[in-house]
Design a protein around this motif. Structure first.
Motif, short mmCIF file in Angstrom:
data_model
loop_
_atom_site.label_atom_id
_atom_site.label_comp_id
_atom_site.label_asym_id
_atom_site.label_seq_id
_atom_site.Cartn_x
_atom_site.Cartn_y
_atom_site.Cartn_z
N PRO A 12 0.82 -1.22 0.00
CA PRO A 12 0.00 0.00 0.00
C PRO A 12 0.85 1.27 0.00
CG PRO A 12 -0.85 -1.58 1.59
CD PRO A 12 0.45 -2.13 1.10
N ASN A 13 0.34 2.29 -0.69
CA ASN A 13 0.95 3.61 -0.70
C ASN A 13 2.30 3.66 -1.41
OD1 ASN A 13 0.34 6.30 -0.06
ND2 ASN A 13 1.72 6.30 1.69
N ALA A 14 2.55 2.70 -2.31
CA ALA A 14 3.81 2.71 -3.06
C ALA A 14 3.75 3.66 -4.24
CB ALA A 14 4.13 1.29 -3.55
N GLY A 15 2.54 4.12 -4.61
CA GLY A 15 2.40 5.04 -5.73
C GLY A 15 1.87 4.39 -6.99
N LYS A 16 1.23 3.22 -6.85
CA LYS A 16 0.72 2.52 -8.03
C LYS A 16 -0.37 3.31 -8.74
CE LYS A 16 -0.49 -1.17 -5.74
NZ LYS A 16 -0.16 -0.63 -4.40
N SER A 17 -1.31 3.86 -7.97
CA SER A 17 -2.41 4.60 -8.57
C SER A 17 -1.92 5.85 -9.29
CB SER A 17 -3.44 4.98 -7.50
OG SER A 17 -4.02 3.82 -6.93
N THR A 18 -0.95 6.55 -8.69
CA THR A 18 -0.37 7.73 -9.33
C THR A 18 0.30 7.34 -10.64
OG1 THR A 18 0.01 8.74 -7.17
CG2 THR A 18 1.24 9.64 -9.02
N LEU A 19 1.00 6.20 -10.62
CA LEU A 19 1.67 5.73 -11.83
C LEU A 19 0.67 5.40 -12.92
CD1 LEU A 19 4.27 4.91 -13.26
CD2 LEU A 19 4.09 2.67 -12.17
N LEU A 20 -0.44 4.74 -12.55
CA LEU A 20 -1.45 4.40 -13.54
C LEU A 20 -2.03 5.66 -14.17
CD1 LEU A 20 -3.17 2.19 -14.91
CD2 LEU A 20 -4.83 2.46 -13.06
N ARG A 21 -2.28 6.68 -13.38
CA ARG A 21 -2.79 7.94 -13.91
C ARG A 21 -1.79 8.57 -14.87
NH1 ARG A 21 -5.67 11.80 -9.60
NH2 ARG A 21 -3.68 12.83 -9.95
N ALA A 22 -0.51 8.42 -14.56
CA ALA A 22 0.53 9.06 -15.38
C ALA A 22 0.68 8.41 -16.74
CB ALA A 22 1.86 9.03 -14.63
N VAL A 23 0.50 7.09 -16.81
CA VAL A 23 0.75 6.39 -18.08
C VAL A 23 -0.52 6.13 -18.88
CG1 VAL A 23 2.81 5.30 -17.15
CG2 VAL A 23 0.63 4.09 -17.05
N SER A 24 -1.69 6.33 -18.27
CA SER A 24 -2.93 6.03 -18.97
C SER A 24 -3.97 7.11 -18.70
CB SER A 24 -3.47 4.66 -18.53
OG SER A 24 -4.06 4.75 -17.25
N ARG A 25 -5.15 6.87 -19.20
CA ARG A 25 -6.25 7.81 -19.00
C ARG A 25 -7.13 7.43 -17.81
NH1 ARG A 25 -8.40 8.92 -25.21
NH2 ARG A 25 -6.45 9.83 -26.00
N ALA A 26 -6.75 6.40 -17.09
CA ALA A 26 -7.53 6.00 -15.93
C ALA A 26 -7.42 7.07 -14.84
CB ALA A 26 -7.05 4.65 -15.39
N LYS A 27 -8.44 7.14 -14.00
CA LYS A 27 -8.46 8.14 -12.93
C LYS A 27 -8.72 7.46 -11.58
CE LYS A 27 -10.00 11.89 -15.94
NZ LYS A 27 -11.04 12.92 -16.18
N PRO A 28 -7.78 6.64 -11.13
CA PRO A 28 -7.97 5.98 -9.83
C PRO A 28 -7.85 6.98 -8.70
CG PRO A 28 -5.78 5.56 -10.64
CD PRO A 28 -6.51 6.28 -11.74
N LYS A 29 -8.45 6.65 -7.56
CA LYS A 29 -8.35 7.51 -6.39
C LYS A 29 -6.91 7.51 -5.88
CE LYS A 29 -10.35 8.19 -1.78
NZ LYS A 29 -11.27 7.66 -0.75
N VAL A 30 -6.39 8.69 -5.58
CA VAL A 30 -5.02 8.83 -5.11
C VAL A 30 -5.02 9.63 -3.82
CG1 VAL A 30 -2.74 9.77 -5.62
CG2 VAL A 30 -4.08 8.72 -7.44
N ALA A 31 -4.31 9.13 -2.80
CA ALA A 31 -4.19 9.85 -1.53
C ALA A 31 -2.94 9.37 -0.82
CB ALA A 31 -5.42 9.63 -0.65
N ALA A 32 -2.46 10.15 0.15
CA ALA A 32 -1.22 9.83 0.85
C ALA A 32 -1.48 8.96 2.07
CB ALA A 32 -0.51 11.12 1.25
N TYR A 33 -2.25 7.89 1.90
CA TYR A 33 -2.42 6.93 2.99
C TYR A 33 -2.67 5.56 2.37
CZ TYR A 33 -7.34 8.01 1.95
OH TYR A 33 -8.54 8.24 1.32
N PRO A 34 -2.36 4.50 3.13
CA PRO A 34 -2.51 3.15 2.57
C PRO A 34 -3.96 2.81 2.25
CG PRO A 34 -1.17 3.14 4.57
CD PRO A 34 -1.81 4.49 4.49
N PHE A 35 -4.10 1.76 1.44
CA PHE A 35 -5.42 1.18 1.10
C PHE A 35 -6.32 2.14 0.33
CE2 PHE A 35 -4.11 -0.81 5.16
CZ PHE A 35 -3.89 -2.08 4.68
N THR A 36 -5.73 3.06 -0.45
CA THR A 36 -6.55 3.93 -1.27
C THR A 36 -7.31 3.12 -2.31
OG1 THR A 36 -4.91 5.67 -0.99
CG2 THR A 36 -6.53 5.98 -2.72
#
Length: 376
Positions: free
Chosen positions: A166-190
């Motif tokens: 958790p909180n490794a930055g996977k969701s931020t990475l997905l947003r950066a490389v694709s058009r997906a818009k996952p929830k991103v926050a600075a705490y685990p289990f986002t």
């Protein structure tokens, strides 16, 4: 118990409850109807219970629709009569399920036999056959339809899967490389449910990437979201392992892991769930490279990964047994990223993903018709 621990427990319980990727249902094919022996009349056969893949369906909706229904049954056949020598067949019961579902017949011991998978829109699978109508071959007595308990497991279909704590930055990475818009926050289990994005290339090629809920130590024992995560990476062709340059610590009550220890722990969790996952092609992304000392961590991890090419055991010699896989993941590339880097770094990662997928030789998957108790 500390307030933070109580809150963390409640958050996890809430999130796990909302994440449904497995459902059970009892199904029964329709009964065949009796024939009319003295006139040679044949009874109608019972309808089948059929699963159909629907792009708009979710397993959450399926679960809510059928969880309180004792049995989902198809229609019974109609008997033969003087005015209708051939009885009408019963209608099938068609259940919509999401694409990527695997269906298993559950036995008394909790295991079972795979019936099949549904991987394309509109694909159908008969899971309970209707009974034959009464006729000359069965003494004009209608037969009962098949009855069984089914387990439906949703296995995400994506070219590559993001793997990490958790909180490794996977969701931020997905947003950066694709058009997906996952929830991103600075705490685990986002991330509490899979999110799929598509990487688009200038030559019109598209690669699907899945952001999956973060793993915990002990995930192979179904801790945290355990199997709800691990099940989804079985079908991915490429693992993109994302780790924080500063390592990982779930809470003050958990041990602190370095970046390299995090990589090895992830490999161990994958291996303990399914050893063949370690054979998948993998990329390693050291994230949050803007942190103090992160560049040194990146260089050290790169050296260790390069060393294992000549000496596969090099990474494991000084590692405690509880975090030691039998073999490390073999990374094709190790790269560093940070939230402040521009599109050039992201573009480099996208190109490496495309090249690594292109290097793979298509191999048919081995048939795996058994479901073990870990999937229950």
């Amino acid at each position: 118990m500390r307030f933070s621990a109580v809150l963390n427990k409640k958050i996890r319980r809430f999130m796990v409850g909302k994440f449904i990727d497995s459902a059970k249902v009892r199904v029964r094919g329709g009964n065949g109807a009796d024939g009319l022996a003295k006139l040679g009349g044949v009874g109608g056969s019972g309808g089948d219970v059929v699963l159909q893949a629907d792009a708009e369906e979710s397993l959450d909706a399926f679960y809510k629709r059928w969880r309180r229904v004792p049995v989902v049954a198809a229609e019974n056949g109609q008997p033969s009569a003087r005015k209708r020598i051939f009885g009408h067949c019963g209608a099938a019961s068609v259940l919509s399920v999401p694409i990527g579902v695997a269906a298993y017949r559950i036995n008394d011991k909790g295991g079972g036999l795979m019936v099949g998978e549904l991987n394309e829109i509109g694909e159908r699978l008969v899971v309970a056959k209707g009974g034959a109508g009464g006729g000359p071959d069965n003494d004009f007595k209608g037969e009962k339809g098949e009855a069984t308990f089914l387990q439906l497991d949703l296995k995400l279909i994506a070219d590559c899967g993001l793997v990490g704590f958790p909180n490794a930055g996977k969701s931020t990475l997905l947003r950066a490389v694709s058009r997906a818009k996952p929830k991103v926050a600075a705490y685990p289990f986002t991330t509490v449910r899979p999110e799929v994005g598509f990487i688009e290339y200038p030559d019109k090629t598209k690669v699907s990437m899945a952001d999956l809920p973060g793993l915990l130590e002990g995930a192979h024992l179904n801790r945290g979201m355990g199997h709800s995560f691990l099940r989804h990476i079985e079908r991915t062709k490429l693992l993109v392992v994302v780790v924080d340059a500063e390592g990982f610590r779930l809470s003050p009550m958990h041990p602190e892991r370095t970046c390299l220890q995090t990589v090895l722990l992830l490999a161990r969790e994958l291996e303990l769930y399914e050893p063949t996952l370690l054979a998948k092609p993998a990329l390693l992304v050291i994230n949050k490279l803007d942190r103090p000392g992160a560049l040194e961590v990146l260089e050290n991890v790169r050296q260790q990964v390069d060393l294992q090419v000549a000496d596969p055991e090099a990474l494991l010699r000084d590692v405690p047994e509880e975090m030691r896989p039998s073999q490390p993941l073999i990374f094709r590339h190790v790269i560093g990223l940070s939230a402040h880097q521009g599109p050039e770094a992201v573009g480099h990662l996208k190109q490496l993903i495309k090249e690594t997928l292109g290097e793979q030789i298509a191999q048919p998957d081995e048939d795996d018709y058994l479901i073990s108790e870990k999937n229950n």
